[in-house]
Design a protein around this motif. Structure first.
Motif, PDB file in Angstrom:
ATOM      1  N   GLN A   1      16.788 -15.851 -11.147  1.00  0.00           N
ATOM      2  CA  GLN A   1      15.740 -16.275 -11.030  1.00  0.00           C
ATOM      3  C   GLN A   1      14.730 -15.300 -10.825  1.00  0.00           C
ATOM      4  O   GLN A   1      13.311 -15.885 -11.027  1.00  0.00           O
ATOM      5  CB  GLN A   1      15.905 -16.864  -9.424  1.00  0.00           C
ATOM      6  CG  GLN A   1      16.991 -18.106  -9.589  1.00  0.00           C
ATOM      7  CD  GLN A   1      16.309 -19.376 -10.082  1.00  0.00           C
ATOM      8  OE1 GLN A   1      16.553 -19.552 -11.335  1.00  0.00           O
ATOM      9  NE2 GLN A   1      15.691 -20.110  -9.587  1.00  0.00           N
ATOM     10  N   GLN A   2      14.739 -14.180 -10.738  1.00  0.00           N
ATOM     11  CA  GLN A   2      13.782 -13.190 -10.419  1.00  0.00           C
ATOM     12  C   GLN A   2      13.093 -12.745 -11.921  1.00  0.00           C
ATOM     13  O   GLN A   2      13.733 -11.473 -12.144  1.00  0.00           O
ATOM     14  CB  GLN A   2      14.023 -12.119  -9.297  1.00  0.00           C
ATOM     15  CG  GLN A   2      14.509 -12.914  -8.013  1.00  0.00           C
ATOM     16  CD  GLN A   2      15.130 -11.631  -7.034  1.00  0.00           C
ATOM     17  OE1 GLN A   2      15.590 -11.024  -7.536  1.00  0.00           O
ATOM     18  NE2 GLN A   2      15.211 -12.082  -5.799  1.00  0.00           N
TER      19      GLN A   2
ATOM     20  N   PHE B   1      16.635  -4.309 -16.689  1.00  0.00           N
ATOM     21  CA  PHE B   1      17.587  -4.958 -15.738  1.00  0.00           C
ATOM     22  C   PHE B   1      18.357  -6.256 -16.555  1.00  0.00           C
ATOM     23  O   PHE B   1      17.592  -7.046 -16.646  1.00  0.00           O
ATOM     24  CB  PHE B   1      17.057  -5.122 -14.354  1.00  0.00           C
ATOM     25  CG  PHE B   1      18.075  -5.657 -13.355  1.00  0.00           C
ATOM     26  CD1 PHE B   1      18.865  -4.924 -12.680  1.00  0.00           C
ATOM     27  CD2 PHE B   1      18.310  -7.158 -13.212  1.00  0.00           C
ATOM     28  CE1 PHE B   1      19.755  -5.328 -11.798  1.00  0.00           C
ATOM     29  CE2 PHE B   1      19.274  -7.628 -12.451  1.00  0.00           C
ATOM     30  CZ  PHE B   1      19.867  -6.660 -11.455  1.00  0.00           C
ATOM     31  N   ASP B   2      19.393  -6.070 -16.846  1.00  0.00           N
ATOM     32  CA  ASP B   2      20.136  -6.901 -17.491  1.00  0.00           C
ATOM     33  C   ASP B   2      21.394  -7.474 -16.620  1.00  0.00           C
ATOM     34  O   ASP B   2      22.591  -7.309 -17.061  1.00  0.00           O
ATOM     35  CB  ASP B   2      20.501  -6.716 -18.854  1.00  0.00           C
ATOM     36  CG  ASP B   2      21.215  -7.821 -19.462  1.00  0.00           C
ATOM     37  OD1 ASP B   2      20.928  -8.979 -19.069  1.00  0.00           O
ATOM     38  OD2 ASP B   2      21.599  -7.655 -20.657  1.00  0.00           O
TER      39      ASP B   2
ATOM     40  N   CYS C   1      32.296 -15.391  -0.950  1.00  0.00           N
ATOM     41  CA  CYS C   1      31.600 -13.843  -1.093  1.00  0.00           C
ATOM     42  C   CYS C   1      30.424 -14.213  -1.631  1.00  0.00           C
ATOM     43  O   CYS C   1      30.208 -14.503  -2.897  1.00  0.00           O
ATOM     44  CB  CYS C   1      32.576 -12.964  -1.871  1.00  0.00           C
ATOM     45  SG  CYS C   1      32.282 -11.208  -2.163  1.00  0.00           S
ATOM     46  N   ALA C   2      29.415 -13.500  -0.986  1.00  0.00           N
ATOM     47  CA  ALA C   2      27.821 -13.815  -1.651  1.00  0.00           C
ATOM     48  C   ALA C   2      27.217 -12.517  -1.683  1.00  0.00           C
ATOM     49  O   ALA C   2      27.501 -11.414  -0.836  1.00  0.00           O
ATOM     50  CB  ALA C   2      27.143 -14.477  -0.638  1.00  0.00           C
ATOM     51  N   GLY C   3      26.464 -12.142  -2.549  1.00  0.00           N
ATOM     52  CA  GLY C   3      25.843 -10.782  -2.864  1.00  0.00           C
ATOM     53  C   GLY C   3      24.448 -11.252  -3.667  1.00  0.00           C
ATOM     54  O   GLY C   3      24.129 -12.276  -4.242  1.00  0.00           O
ATOM     55  N   THR C   4      23.792 -10.188  -3.471  1.00  0.00           N
ATOM     56  CA  THR C   4      22.453 -10.259  -4.338  1.00  0.00           C
ATOM     57  C   THR C   4      21.904  -8.749  -4.763  1.00  0.00           C
ATOM     58  O   THR C   4      22.438  -7.912  -4.030  1.00  0.00           O
ATOM     59  CB  THR C   4      21.304 -10.878  -3.630  1.00  0.00           C
ATOM     60  OG1 THR C   4      20.018 -10.812  -4.489  1.00  0.00           O
ATOM     61  CG2 THR C   4      21.060 -10.296  -2.315  1.00  0.00           C
ATOM     62  N   TYR C   5      21.588  -8.560  -5.841  1.00  0.00           N
ATOM     63  CA  TYR C   5      20.877  -7.170  -6.144  1.00  0.00           C
ATOM     64  C   TYR C   5      19.113  -7.421  -6.119  1.00  0.00           C
ATOM     65  O   TYR C   5      18.561  -6.421  -6.626  1.00  0.00           O
ATOM     66  CB  TYR C   5      21.136  -7.100  -7.978  1.00  0.00           C
ATOM     67  CG  TYR C   5      22.317  -6.330  -8.066  1.00  0.00           C
ATOM     68  CD1 TYR C   5      22.910  -5.531  -7.139  1.00  0.00           C
ATOM     69  CD2 TYR C   5      23.079  -6.386  -9.261  1.00  0.00           C
ATOM     70  CE1 TYR C   5      24.035  -4.847  -7.525  1.00  0.00           C
ATOM     71  CE2 TYR C   5      23.889  -5.904  -9.534  1.00  0.00           C
ATOM     72  CZ  TYR C   5      24.662  -5.053  -8.715  1.00  0.00           C
ATOM     73  OH  TYR C   5      25.934  -4.352  -9.022  1.00  0.00           O
ATOM     74  N   GLY C   6      18.939  -8.419  -5.377  1.00  0.00           N
ATOM     75  CA  GLY C   6      17.435  -8.896  -5.491  1.00  0.00           C
ATOM     76  C   GLY C   6      16.621  -8.208  -4.256  1.00  0.00           C
ATOM     77  O   GLY C   6      15.135  -8.360  -4.160  1.00  0.00           O
TER      78      GLY C   6
END
Length: 265
Positions: free
Chosen positions: A128-129, A136-137, A156-161
């Motif tokens: 989304q970002q 960044f890919d 299991c949740a995560g983000t690189y954002g």
């Protein structure tokens, strides 16, 4: 072997040819067939082998096992919020696999250790970002639902954002009847109607897995190793199945996913 993921197996096979015991970072490889090749090589030569899943060697993990005993687990909730990885090769999902494969794999292995083997996974990721850093890919949001063979369900949740200073996670929650067991890198907390109990890890978080490997090599005995490469292969497969689920938008049966690629029974 703590190189980028995509050269783990090539280095490992050369080590196996020289009869070198090995400690291998996770995941084993983004290709299950190559991962299986490495597992077979180290087992055929009787080499000491460890996958670097350090959670299972901590005091918190041992305490959690005592607290949970054989009680049924209702819910497993795993989360790790992070930022863009510090090493640029990890920005490429074709080389690192994204956050579930490269980072949250630690939590998924923890889930396997305490809640049993994973039966199915269903994943949804997003990108989304659109103003992310140049180069960044990878995905920036990850949500994985799991069903365990023993009956528990999990997320299991995560983000690189996010930003580096946020310091939220990793956290692993295990909900049992009228109580909750929570593991972090600091220790374990037990929530019950009678109150809250906490136990801190008394040694550095990564020390246990290193000690287990050294002792195994010293005595040529794998008895103290709880994450051999074969176990690491199953955890790697679970994360790759999550990526596949996100790609096809459907539930993935883990055993079928593995058998379509390689037999690892």
């Amino acid at each position: 072997i703590c190189t980028p993921t995509f050269v783990h197996v090539s280095i490992g096979l050369e080590c196996a040819e020289r009869d070198l015991h090995m400690f291998v970072e996770k995941p084993l490889d983004l290709d299950l067939a190559l991962s299986k090749q490495l597992v077979d090589a180290v087992e055929a030569r009787g080499l000491v082998n460890v996958t670097a899943f350090h959670w299972r060697y901590t005091e918190a993990y041992a305490r959690a096992q005592e607290l949970m005993r054989d009680d049924p687990i209702a819910l497993v909730n795993l989360r790790w919020y992070w930022t863009r990885p510090p090493m640029r090769w990890m920005w490429d999902r074709t080389q690192a696999g994204g956050q579930i494969v490269d980072q949250n794999i630690h939590l998924i292995d923890l889930g396997r250790g305490l809640a049993g083997e994973i039966d199915t996974v269903y994943a949804a990721y997003n990108r989304q970002q659109v103003n992310f850093d140049e180069g960044f890919d990878s995905w920036d949001g990850y949500a994985v639902t799991m069903r365990f063979l023993d009956g528990a369900v999990g997320n299991c949740a995560g983000t690189y954002g996010l930003f580096p200073e946020i310091q939220l996670g990793p956290i692993a929650d295990f909900a049992l009847r009228d109580r909750l067991v929570r593991l972090t890198t600091e220790g374990v907390t037990h929530y019950t109607p009678e109150g809250i109990q906490m136990w801190q890890n008394r040694e550095p978080f990564h020390l246990g897995v290193n000690r287990a490997f050294i002792n195994a090599v010293r005595h040529n005995d794998m008895g103290g190793v709880s994450t051999p490469l074969r176990s690491g292969l199953w955890t790697t497969a679970a994360t790759l199945a999550a990526n596949h689920s996100a790609e096809i938008g459907a539930v993935v049966d883990l055993r079928s996913f593995i058998n379509e690629r390689v037999s690892i029974d």
